[in-house]
Design an enzyme around this catalytic site. Structure first.
Site, mmCIF file in Angstrom:
data_model
loop_
_atom_site.group_PDB
_atom_site.id
_atom_site.type_symbol
_atom_site.label_atom_id
_atom_site.label_comp_id
_atom_site.label_asym_id
_atom_site.label_seq_id
_atom_site.Cartn_x
_atom_site.Cartn_y
_atom_site.Cartn_z
ATOM 1 N N PHE A 69 -9.679 24.366 -21.884
ATOM 2 C CA PHE A 69 -10.177 23.504 -22.963
ATOM 3 C C PHE A 69 -9.067 22.793 -23.718
ATOM 4 O O PHE A 69 -9.296 21.785 -24.374
ATOM 5 C CB PHE A 69 -11.028 24.331 -23.948
ATOM 6 C CG PHE A 69 -10.240 25.040 -25.012
ATOM 7 C CD1 PHE A 69 -9.708 26.292 -24.780
ATOM 8 C CD2 PHE A 69 -10.022 24.451 -26.247
ATOM 9 C CE1 PHE A 69 -8.978 26.951 -25.774
ATOM 10 C CE2 PHE A 69 -9.297 25.094 -27.237
ATOM 11 C CZ PHE A 69 -8.768 26.348 -26.997
ATOM 12 N N LYS A 70 -7.846 23.328 -23.647
ATOM 13 C CA LYS A 70 -6.771 22.743 -24.450
ATOM 14 C C LYS A 70 -6.431 21.320 -24.021
ATOM 15 O O LYS A 70 -5.833 20.572 -24.788
ATOM 16 C CB LYS A 70 -5.546 23.645 -24.419
ATOM 17 C CG LYS A 70 -5.807 24.975 -25.112
ATOM 18 C CD LYS A 70 -4.544 25.789 -25.281
ATOM 19 C CE LYS A 70 -4.815 27.051 -26.082
ATOM 20 N NZ LYS A 70 -5.521 28.079 -25.271
#
Ligand SMILES: *Cc1c(COP(=O)(O)O)cnc(C)c1O
Length: 430
Positions: free
Chosen positions: A105-106
């Site tokens: 997700f980063k």
């Protein structure tokens, strides 16, 4: 929108300063000065909006100084991958945040930050150095997000021997403007070293420093978009009656949870927020005892969440004015063991045929403890990033996606440094 330090010792400042400085001059993290609200009209038609239009609406609440057509371009370039909400089983939905280039997700926040930063640097004709501490996934997302971005050098600090081989290869093999420093210590040590460098006047005389950790608000604010987008998809495809879903966030440094909490505060219809941690349970302990007691981090199977002193928690304390009762009204926190994590991967596979990564499994296991009424779990990483855990849980060799296969063949380039500040300082000044 102006931004202030949680420590209250610096005046209100603009977003270009926040993204460049990362930490306020008083050492505190920046937070929005006030909480804006989405209009009832927009919230009423949320289910019919696209990711891009939700992104533009939410980010412009905070970044009104970026002209809307520039903001649109930043969003289009940053989020060139899908973020689908899928049904895992009745009452349980996964918001799949792992379809970006590093499969975690980063990518969402890091790519937005890189695009926004290069927008400001082009305006100011400046050169900057980015320092980032990582427990694994931040480093690879930042390395890929900023690779070859003009006028930016990146130093990544990671704990030696405490990240997976894939994660390490993703952040140490790019070369160019990306330099990887392997620290003989823990993630918390890396984070402390970065914080110290950011406020060191000697270094700031020769370099313009900023951080790309989730302590930089430019990563955290764009993450609000996907929670609103997740709710939009849920309302469109799955809502029954007047249900309002819980949002469960596998948490380590608590940036992602803070973004989810902000999303509720701007008006998006979210029931309780659940912070799901692994054995690093400082926050669940705080919720049950009222004592906030950071501890050294413990290694677990969900290693990107191995954080003993979550950097973003001060932002939540600021938002709730240190009122633990108010915080408990909105947020619950649960700690999940490694054994429960492995059992959840197995159970999910047996019941649904789907393979989830250990971080997502912490979230799913936490959602079960609340009885799925209904819950959206942030699926933070692709399972192929954690083949050993998957093998252990369900006996299956996860095939590696092509992008990961090729990264394993590349040559690692890193510099090992001891866990003390002088050595880092020396490197940054040389
Ligand atoms: C970083 C990370 C987390 C934790 O996110 P925080 O914002 O630090 O709480 C969870 N899962 C994965 C896969 C991560 O990379």
């Amino acid at each position: 929108m102006k931004f202030v330090s949680v420590n209250g010792g610096s005046g209100a400042t603009t977003f270009d300063q926040v993204i460049l400085q990362s930490i306020a001059s008083d050492g505190g993290l920046y937070v929005p000065e006030s909480t804006p609200r989405l209009t009832p009209e927009f919230l009423g038609k949320l289910h019919s909006q696209s990711l891009e239009s939700i992104g533009l609406k939410i980010t412009s609440l905070f970044l009104e100084e970026i002209p809307s057509n520039d903001l649109s371009k930043i969003i289009e370039r940053a989020w060139n991958f899908p973020i689908p909400l899928t049904r895992l089983e009745n009452g349980l939905y996964l918001l799949e945040l792992f379809h970006g280039p590093t499969l975690a997700f980063k990518d969402v926040g890091a790519r937005f930050m890189a695009e926004a930063l290069s927008f400001f640097l082009a305006q100011h004709h400046r050169h900057i150095t980015i320092l980032v501490a990582t427990s694994g996934d931040t480093g690879s997302a930042v390395a890929h997000g900023f690779f070859n971005t003009p006028h930016i050098d990146v130093f990544i600090l990671y704990p030696s021997g405490k990240v997976s081989r894939l994660q390490e290869q993703q952040m140490t093999t790019l070369g160019g403007n990306i330099r990887a420093l392997e620290v003989d210590g823990t993630f918390d040590d890396c984070q402390r070293l970065v914080k110290q460098a950011l406020v060191d006047p000697d270094i700031n005389r020769s370099r313009t420093l900023t951080s790309a950790n989730s302590i930089n608000l430019a990563r955290l604010l764009p993450q609000m978009t996907y929670y609103a987008w997740g709710i939009a998809q849920w309302q469109k495809n799955f809502r029954r009656d007047n249900e309002v879903p819980m949002v469960v966030v596998p948490s380590g440094n608590f940036g992602n949870l803070t973004a989810a909490v902000y999303t509720k505060w701007i008006g998006v219809s979210i029931n309780k927020l659940v912070a799901a941690t692994n054995a690093n349970d400082v926050v669940p302990q705080y919720f049950s005892t009222g004592q906030y007691a950071p501890k050294p981090s413990i290694q677990t199977l969900s290693n990107a969440m191995d954080v003993g002193n979550p950097g973003n928690f001060v932002r939540l304390q600021y938002l709730y004015k240190n009122d633990i009762e108010a915080m408990r009204n909105d947020i619950s926190a649960v700690s999940i063991t490694d054994q429960q994590t492995v059992e959840e991967i197995r159970r999910t596979y047996e019941h649904t045929g789907r393979i989830i990564d250990p971080h997502t499994a912490v979230g799913v296991a936490a959602a079960r403890q609340f009885g799925l009424r209904p819950s959206i779990v942030a699926a933070t990483a692709h399972p192929a990033k954690f083949p050993e855990v998957i093998k252990k849980a369900i006996g299956i060799e996860m095939p590696l996606p092509l992008s990961l296969k090729s990264v394993l063949k590349k040559r690692k380039q890193s510099v090992t440094i001891p866990n003390n500040y002088q050595e880092l300082k020396h490197l940054l000044l040389s």
